[in-house]
Design a protein around this motif. Structure first.
Motif, PDB file in Angstrom:
ATOM      1  N   ASP A   1       0.843  -1.194   0.000  1.00 54.28           N
ATOM      2  CA  ASP A   1       0.000   0.000   0.000  1.00 54.28           C
ATOM      3  C   ASP A   1       0.879   1.245   0.000  1.00 54.28           C
ATOM      4  OD1 ASP A   1      -1.956   1.910   0.335  1.00 54.28           O
ATOM      5  OD2 ASP A   1      -2.390   1.402   2.412  1.00 54.28           O
ATOM      6  N   PRO A   2       0.800   2.048  -1.049  1.00 48.82           N
ATOM      7  CA  PRO A   2       1.597   3.272  -1.046  1.00 48.82           C
ATOM      8  C   PRO A   2       0.967   4.304  -0.115  1.00 48.82           C
ATOM      9  CG  PRO A   2       0.284   3.179  -3.034  1.00 48.82           C
ATOM     10  CD  PRO A   2       0.007   1.912  -2.255  1.00 48.82           C
ATOM     11  N   ASN A   3       1.728   4.765   0.830  1.00 40.56           N
ATOM     12  CA  ASN A   3       1.328   5.855   1.713  1.00 40.56           C
ATOM     13  C   ASN A   3       0.100   5.587   2.586  1.00 40.56           C
ATOM     14  OD1 ASN A   3       3.413   7.033   0.340  1.00 40.56           O
ATOM     15  ND2 ASN A   3       2.108   8.309  -0.919  1.00 40.56           N
ATOM     16  N   PRO A   4       0.120   4.540   3.417  1.00 37.95           N
ATOM     17  CA  PRO A   4      -0.985   4.376   4.369  1.00 37.95           C
ATOM     18  C   PRO A   4      -0.956   5.527   5.374  1.00 37.95           C
ATOM     19  CG  PRO A   4       0.809   2.914   4.943  1.00 37.95           C
ATOM     20  CD  PRO A   4       1.168   3.565   3.629  1.00 37.95           C
ATOM     21  N   THR A   5      -2.085   5.850   5.954  1.00 39.82           N
ATOM     22  CA  THR A   5      -2.125   6.918   6.942  1.00 39.82           C
ATOM     23  C   THR A   5      -1.725   6.373   8.311  1.00 39.82           C
ATOM     24  OG1 THR A   5      -4.421   6.526   7.564  1.00 39.82           O
ATOM     25  CG2 THR A   5      -4.027   8.030   5.706  1.00 39.82           C
ATOM     26  N   THR A   6      -1.428   7.274   9.217  1.00 36.59           N
ATOM     27  CA  THR A   6      -1.108   6.868  10.586  1.00 36.59           C
ATOM     28  C   THR A   6      -2.292   6.131  11.185  1.00 36.59           C
ATOM     29  OG1 THR A   6       0.333   8.780  10.838  1.00 36.59           O
ATOM     30  CG2 THR A   6      -0.377   7.695  12.861  1.00 36.59           C
ATOM     31  N   ARG A   7      -3.486   6.615  10.924  1.00 37.92           N
ATOM     32  CA  ARG A   7      -4.695   5.968  11.443  1.00 37.92           C
ATOM     33  C   ARG A   7      -4.838   4.556  10.875  1.00 37.92           C
ATOM     34  NH1 ARG A   7      -8.042   8.462  14.537  1.00 37.92           N
ATOM     35  NH2 ARG A   7      -7.543  10.561  13.870  1.00 37.92           N
ATOM     36  N   ASP A   8      -4.562   4.366   9.579  1.00 35.11           N
ATOM     37  CA  ASP A   8      -4.638   3.044   8.954  1.00 35.11           C
ATOM     38  C   ASP A   8      -3.642   2.081   9.598  1.00 35.11           C
ATOM     39  OD1 ASP A   8      -6.524   4.020   7.138  1.00 35.11           O
ATOM     40  OD2 ASP A   8      -5.030   4.345   5.549  1.00 35.11           O
ATOM     41  N   VAL A   9      -2.427   2.550   9.776  1.00 39.78           N
ATOM     42  CA  VAL A   9      -1.383   1.700  10.346  1.00 39.78           C
ATOM     43  C   VAL A   9      -1.707   1.360  11.800  1.00 39.78           C
ATOM     44  CG1 VAL A   9       1.063   1.602  10.978  1.00 39.78           C
ATOM     45  CG2 VAL A   9       0.391   2.489   8.747  1.00 39.78           C
ATOM     46  N   ALA A  10      -2.180   2.346  12.563  1.00 45.42           N
ATOM     47  CA  ALA A  10      -2.539   2.101  13.968  1.00 45.42           C
ATOM     48  C   ALA A  10      -3.654   1.070  14.055  1.00 45.42           C
ATOM     49  CB  ALA A  10      -2.960   3.405  14.636  1.00 45.42           C
ATOM     50  N   ALA A  11      -4.662   1.187  13.196  1.00 45.47           N
ATOM     51  CA  ALA A  11      -5.769   0.225  13.205  1.00 45.47           C
ATOM     52  C   ALA A  11      -5.286  -1.162  12.804  1.00 45.47           C
ATOM     53  CB  ALA A  11      -6.883   0.693  12.269  1.00 45.47           C
ATOM     54  N   ALA A  12      -4.459  -1.246  11.769  1.00 42.10           N
ATOM     55  CA  ALA A  12      -3.956  -2.540  11.310  1.00 42.10           C
ATOM     56  C   ALA A  12      -3.080  -3.219  12.359  1.00 42.10           C
ATOM     57  CB  ALA A  12      -3.175  -2.366  10.012  1.00 42.10           C
TER      58      ALA A  12
END
Length: 147
Positions: free
Chosen positions: A22-33
């Motif tokens: 995934d190019p450029n996930p957000t901080t929120r996306d990474v925290a959730a994952a």
């Protein structure tokens, strides 16, 4: 030796960015994952950005991206930075506790400091890229929490 949660999160976050398609996930996306609180992830992202290991852009088309320095960063140096310069044991005392009476002639503190440095030295040659080579990188993505 135990690592601080922020150290663990920094390592896992960098590994995830190195492994993700995934190019450029957000901080929120990474925290959730990764199933960690957004506020903790945001603090770690800010420190990693300050260190030059990742870039973080806001807005449309923004997100997190690992820099070349982030891929080749020494794991030992990263752990040293997040763990700080403190000793394994606190012999000095505080306002509520007395200093250790063995401080002037203690051999334990030096031995623990030497062991701590050996721990860091064993991590020095490793890079984030080393930690995400097959099979770890693809596996890292499969164990993420799904939204």
């Amino acid at each position: 030796m135990r690592l601080l949660r922020s150290t663990d999160l920094a390592l896992r976050l960098l590994m995830r960015l190195a492994a993700t398609p995934d190019p450029n996930p957000t901080t929120r996306d990474v925290a959730a994952a990764m199933d960690v609180p957004y506020t903790h992830a945001a603090k770690v992202v800010a420190e990693l950005q300050h260190m030059g290991l990742l870039t973080a852009r806001r807005g449309r088309g923004g997100g997190l991206a690992l820099t070349e320095k982030g891929r080749t960063a020494s794991v030992g140096e990263l752990v040293r930075t997040f763990e700080g310069e403190g000793d394994v044991v606190d012999c000095e005392g505080t306002a509520t506790t007395a200093a250790c009476p063995l401080s002037p002639a203690c051999r334990l503190r030096g031995a623990l400091r030497q062991a701590q440095e050996a721990f860091y030295a064993s991590l020095d040659p490793l890079t984030i890229a080393d930690l995400t080579t097959d099979p770890t990188g693809p596996l890292l993505l499969t164990i993420s929490k799904r939204p």
